[in-house]
Design a protein around this motif. Structure first.
Motif, PDB file in Angstrom:
ATOM      1  N   VAL A  92       8.671   7.547   3.531  1.00  0.00           N
ATOM      2  CA  VAL A  92       7.324   6.982   3.672  1.00  0.00           C
ATOM      3  C   VAL A  92       7.390   5.461   3.611  1.00  0.00           C
ATOM      4  CG1 VAL A  92       5.061   6.792   2.568  1.00  0.00           C
ATOM      5  CG2 VAL A  92       6.155   9.037   2.796  1.00  0.00           C
ATOM      6  N   ALA A  93       8.132   4.940   2.645  1.00  0.00           N
ATOM      7  CA  ALA A  93       8.247   3.491   2.493  1.00  0.00           C
ATOM      8  C   ALA A  93       8.936   2.862   3.703  1.00  0.00           C
ATOM      9  CB  ALA A  93       9.017   3.170   1.216  1.00  0.00           C
ATOM     10  N   GLU A  94       9.962   3.530   4.231  1.00  0.00           N
ATOM     11  CA  GLU A  94      10.676   3.017   5.401  1.00  0.00           C
ATOM     12  C   GLU A  94       9.742   2.875   6.598  1.00  0.00           C
ATOM     13  OE1 GLU A  94      14.154   4.517   8.522  1.00  0.00           O
ATOM     14  OE2 GLU A  94      13.661   5.713   6.762  1.00  0.00           O
ATOM     15  N   LEU A  95       8.895   3.865   6.814  1.00  0.00           N
ATOM     16  CA  LEU A  95       7.966   3.808   7.943  1.00  0.00           C
ATOM     17  C   LEU A  95       6.943   2.699   7.763  1.00  0.00           C
ATOM     18  CD1 LEU A  95       7.459   7.632   8.529  1.00  0.00           C
ATOM     19  CD2 LEU A  95       8.606   6.037  10.072  1.00  0.00           C
TER      20      LEU A  95
ATOM     21  N   GLU B  69       0.806  -1.218   0.000  1.00  0.00           N
ATOM     22  CA  GLU B  69       0.000   0.000   0.000  1.00  0.00           C
ATOM     23  C   GLU B  69       0.842   1.273   0.000  1.00  0.00           C
ATOM     24  OE1 GLU B  69      -4.051  -1.252   2.319  1.00  0.00           O
ATOM     25  OE2 GLU B  69      -2.222  -1.133   3.551  1.00  0.00           O
ATOM     26  N   ILE B  70       2.146   1.158  -0.172  1.00  0.00           N
ATOM     27  CA  ILE B  70       3.004   2.350  -0.158  1.00  0.00           C
ATOM     28  C   ILE B  70       2.524   3.376  -1.180  1.00  0.00           C
ATOM     29  CG2 ILE B  70       5.328   3.209  -0.669  1.00  0.00           C
ATOM     30  CD1 ILE B  70       6.377   0.597   0.630  1.00  0.00           C
ATOM     31  N   ASP B  71       2.099   2.922  -2.353  1.00  0.00           N
ATOM     32  CA  ASP B  71       1.690   3.856  -3.404  1.00  0.00           C
ATOM     33  C   ASP B  71       0.400   4.602  -3.079  1.00  0.00           C
ATOM     34  OD1 ASP B  71       3.882   3.403  -4.967  1.00  0.00           O
ATOM     35  OD2 ASP B  71       2.935   1.911  -6.254  1.00  0.00           O
ATOM     36  N   ILE B  72      -0.431   4.077  -2.179  1.00  0.00           N
ATOM     37  CA  ILE B  72      -1.623   4.841  -1.787  1.00  0.00           C
ATOM     38  C   ILE B  72      -1.373   5.635  -0.503  1.00  0.00           C
ATOM     39  CG2 ILE B  72      -3.185   3.258  -2.987  1.00  0.00           C
ATOM     40  CD1 ILE B  72      -4.057   2.212  -0.211  1.00  0.00           C
ATOM     41  N   VAL B  73      -0.388   5.221   0.279  1.00  0.00           N
ATOM     42  CA  VAL B  73      -0.019   5.996   1.467  1.00  0.00           C
ATOM     43  C   VAL B  73       0.719   7.277   1.057  1.00  0.00           C
ATOM     44  CG1 VAL B  73       1.381   6.013   3.573  1.00  0.00           C
ATOM     45  CG2 VAL B  73       0.060   3.977   2.975  1.00  0.00           C
ATOM     46  N   PHE B  74       1.542   7.179   0.023  1.00  0.00           N
ATOM     47  CA  PHE B  74       2.383   8.310  -0.372  1.00  0.00           C
ATOM     48  C   PHE B  74       1.582   9.573  -0.683  1.00  0.00           C
ATOM     49  CE2 PHE B  74       4.973  10.558  -3.667  1.00  0.00           C
ATOM     50  CZ  PHE B  74       5.955  11.021  -2.812  1.00  0.00           C
ATOM     51  N   PRO B  75       0.501   9.540  -1.490  1.00  0.00           N
ATOM     52  CA  PRO B  75      -0.252  10.775  -1.740  1.00  0.00           C
ATOM     53  C   PRO B  75      -0.839  11.374  -0.464  1.00  0.00           C
ATOM     54  CG  PRO B  75      -0.852   9.093  -3.339  1.00  0.00           C
ATOM     55  CD  PRO B  75      -0.022   8.422  -2.292  1.00  0.00           C
ATOM     56  N   ALA B  76      -1.277  10.513   0.469  1.00  0.00           N
ATOM     57  CA  ALA B  76      -1.799  11.016   1.740  1.00  0.00           C
ATOM     58  C   ALA B  76      -0.700  11.691   2.546  1.00  0.00           C
ATOM     59  CB  ALA B  76      -2.418   9.874   2.543  1.00  0.00           C
ATOM     60  N   ALA B  77       0.504  11.116   2.518  1.00  0.00           N
ATOM     61  CA  ALA B  77       1.632  11.712   3.238  1.00  0.00           C
ATOM     62  C   ALA B  77       2.007  13.058   2.639  1.00  0.00           C
ATOM     63  CB  ALA B  77       2.826  10.752   3.206  1.00  0.00           C
ATOM     64  N   VAL B  78       2.006  13.154   1.320  1.00  0.00           N
ATOM     65  CA  VAL B  78       2.315  14.426   0.662  1.00  0.00           C
ATOM     66  C   VAL B  78       1.276  15.478   1.030  1.00  0.00           C
ATOM     67  CG1 VAL B  78       2.479  15.593  -1.576  1.00  0.00           C
ATOM     68  CG2 VAL B  78       3.585  13.375  -1.232  1.00  0.00           C
ATOM     69  N   ALA B  79       0.004  15.096   1.005  1.00  0.00           N
ATOM     70  CA  ALA B  79      -1.069  16.038   1.346  1.00  0.00           C
ATOM     71  C   ALA B  79      -0.937  16.518   2.785  1.00  0.00           C
ATOM     72  CB  ALA B  79      -2.428  15.383   1.123  1.00  0.00           C
ATOM     73  N   MET B  80      -0.636  15.597   3.705  1.00  0.00           N
ATOM     74  CA  MET B  80      -0.458  15.977   5.107  1.00  0.00           C
ATOM     75  C   MET B  80       0.691  16.955   5.264  1.00  0.00           C
ATOM     76  SD  MET B  80       1.749  15.559   7.845  1.00  0.00           S
ATOM     77  CE  MET B  80       2.763  14.273   7.073  1.00  0.00           C
ATOM     78  N   TYR B  81       1.829  16.630   4.676  1.00  0.00           N
ATOM     79  CA  TYR B  81       3.032  17.457   4.811  1.00  0.00           C
ATOM     80  C   TYR B  81       2.785  18.861   4.256  1.00  0.00           C
ATOM     81  CZ  TYR B  81       8.000  18.703   4.658  1.00  0.00           C
ATOM     82  OH  TYR B  81       9.213  19.307   4.851  1.00  0.00           O
ATOM     83  N   THR B  82       2.186  18.921   3.081  1.00  0.00           N
ATOM     84  CA  THR B  82       1.937  20.207   2.441  1.00  0.00           C
ATOM     85  C   THR B  82       0.997  21.066   3.272  1.00  0.00           C
ATOM     86  OG1 THR B  82       2.250  19.154   0.277  1.00  0.00           O
ATOM     87  CG2 THR B  82       1.161  21.312   0.312  1.00  0.00           C
ATOM     88  N   GLU B  83      -0.022  20.451   3.832  1.00  0.00           N
ATOM     89  CA  GLU B  83      -0.984  21.187   4.657  1.00  0.00           C
ATOM     90  C   GLU B  83      -0.348  21.660   5.957  1.00  0.00           C
ATOM     91  OE1 GLU B  83      -5.324  20.338   6.800  1.00  0.00           O
ATOM     92  OE2 GLU B  83      -4.608  19.019   5.200  1.00  0.00           O
TER      93      GLU B  83
ATOM     94  N   GLY C   8      13.121  18.843  -5.969  1.00  0.00           N
ATOM     95  CA  GLY C   8      13.634  17.497  -6.187  1.00  0.00           C
ATOM     96  C   GLY C   8      13.617  16.600  -4.971  1.00  0.00           C
ATOM     97  N   GLY C   9      12.789  16.922  -3.977  1.00  0.00           N
ATOM     98  CA  GLY C   9      12.774  16.131  -2.751  1.00  0.00           C
ATOM     99  C   GLY C   9      11.865  14.926  -2.768  1.00  0.00           C
ATOM    100  N   GLY C  10      11.199  14.660  -3.888  1.00  0.00           N
ATOM    101  CA  GLY C  10      10.215  13.589  -3.933  1.00  0.00           C
ATOM    102  C   GLY C  10      10.786  12.219  -3.677  1.00  0.00           C
ATOM    103  N   GLY C  11      11.969  11.936  -4.232  1.00  0.00           N
ATOM    104  CA  GLY C  11      12.556  10.615  -4.051  1.00  0.00           C
ATOM    105  C   GLY C  11      12.887  10.319  -2.605  1.00  0.00           C
ATOM    106  N   GLY C  12      13.523  11.279  -1.927  1.00  0.00           N
ATOM    107  CA  GLY C  12      13.868  11.086  -0.532  1.00  0.00           C
ATOM    108  C   GLY C  12      12.641  10.965   0.351  1.00  0.00           C
ATOM    109  N   TYR C  13      11.627  11.762   0.047  1.00  0.00           N
ATOM    110  CA  TYR C  13      10.419  11.701   0.875  1.00  0.00           C
ATOM    111  C   TYR C  13       9.705  10.366   0.692  1.00  0.00           C
ATOM    112  CZ  TYR C  13       6.229  13.230   3.302  1.00  0.00           C
ATOM    113  OH  TYR C  13       5.185  13.335   4.187  1.00  0.00           O
ATOM    114  N   LYS C  14       9.643   9.876  -0.530  1.00  0.00           N
ATOM    115  CA  LYS C  14       8.982   8.588  -0.747  1.00  0.00           C
ATOM    116  C   LYS C  14       9.745   7.463  -0.067  1.00  0.00           C
ATOM    117  CE  LYS C  14       6.409   5.829  -4.017  1.00  0.00           C
ATOM    118  NZ  LYS C  14       5.853   5.715  -5.388  1.00  0.00           N
ATOM    119  N   ARG C  15      11.075   7.544  -0.058  1.00  0.00           N
ATOM    120  CA  ARG C  15      11.849   6.525   0.654  1.00  0.00           C
ATOM    121  C   ARG C  15      11.536   6.540   2.138  1.00  0.00           C
ATOM    122  NH1 ARG C  15      15.710   8.071  -3.201  1.00  0.00           N
ATOM    123  NH2 ARG C  15      16.666   9.617  -1.820  1.00  0.00           N
TER     124      ARG C  15
END
Length: 279
Positions: free
Chosen positions: A180-183, A147-161, A171-178
């Motif tokens: 999210v996946a680690e957690l 479910e990492i791919d559906i958690v990631f958009p929620a994490a981005v929305a939370m962070y941005t808000e 260019g921070g998308g790769g590090g942020y997704k890593r």
């Protein structure tokens, strides 16, 4: 001139550093976890830690990395730490920690480091070691690796808000997704999923022997006002206390009254005040 020298600390002083961190376990959790993972050798870590006080009596600490964090910083230590970093180019994205030390540092650094993006001077630290009195939401569970791919958009929305900028910027998308996946893979991310969409999310972003620190709490805007947040947080607290740590803690903006009501219903109580300077 510094009245007492500030020095960078290394692995040989780890026990003294841990004694300071253990004396304030909720406010120092993020630094304590980093040291537990990486130690105090700067080449293995993503930051450096400085000490204030006599060699045999370490009084205060300063973590300097992506975040600048004063720890048990007395007024003389704040003065010394400010003098240490004022002449350096700022590399941190925030100053965060106990409010008195953070605001004292910022009073001394503002002239050198310019205008911050935001100043949050009053962020209550909350903690609990008791099971919530309300019934946990049975639909809230640990996110699965698939479910990492559906958690990631929620994490981005939370962070941005919450932060006011997207974690994908510059260019921070790769590090942020890593991250999210680690957690998710570490069994630290909780979700409620409806029709393959995350409608609630929270993470145990920091774990120490003393506490599991919750961050990234988010409810899909379309689901707000339906009363799902408190039972969902109760599920997080119940699992974390049973599986991870003896207490659960977090910090919240003072003006987020809805979130503070949720945390109060889940049994959280005051453990002090943070402040954050965001750049």
């Amino acid at each position: 001139m510094l009245t007492m020298p500030v020095r960078q600390l290394g692995e040989t002083e780890r026990s003294a550093v841990m004694r300071v961190l253990d004396s304030d376990p909720y406010a120092t959790a993020q630094v304590a976890e980093r040291i537990a993972v990486h130690g105090l050798s700067w080449w293995r870590s993503d930051g450096r830690i400085y000490g204030y006080g006599a060699r045999r009596h370490l009084e205060s600490l300063l973590w300097s990395g992506a975040h600048l964090t004063p720890i048990l910083a007395t007024p003389p230590a704040v003065e010394a730490f400010a003098e240490l970093v004022a002449g350096e180019h700022r590399v941190c994205s925030s100053i965060v920690g106990r409010a008195d030390a953070v605001l004292g540092l910022w009073d001394r650094l503002a002239g050198a480091w310019g205008h911050p993006r935001d100043v949050r001077p009053n962020q209550p630290i909350l903690a609990t070691g008791e099971l919530p009195a309300i019934r946990p939401d049975p639909a809230v569970r640990l996110a699965e690796n698939s479910e990492i791919d559906i958690v990631f958009p929620a994490a981005v929305a939370m962070y941005t808000e919450e932060v006011g900028v997207s974690p994908l910027a510059d260019g921070g998308g790769g590090g942020y997704k890593r991250r999210v996946a680690e957690l998710v893979r570490s069994r630290r991310t909780y979700v409620r999923v409806e029709n393959r969409q995350v409608v609630f999310k929270a993470e145990l972003a920091v774990v120490t022997p003393h506490t599991a620190q919750v961050q990234g709490v988010w409810v899909d805007p379309a689901w707000r006002g339906r009363g799902i947040a408190a039972p969902a947080m109760a599920a997080v607290v119940t699992d974390a206390l049973g599986r991870v740590a003896p207490t659960v803690s977090l910090y919240v903006n003072d003006y987020n009254h809805a979130a503070r009501r949720v945390y109060a219903r889940c049994g959280f109580r005051s453990a002090g005040t943070f402040a954050t300077i965001l750049f």
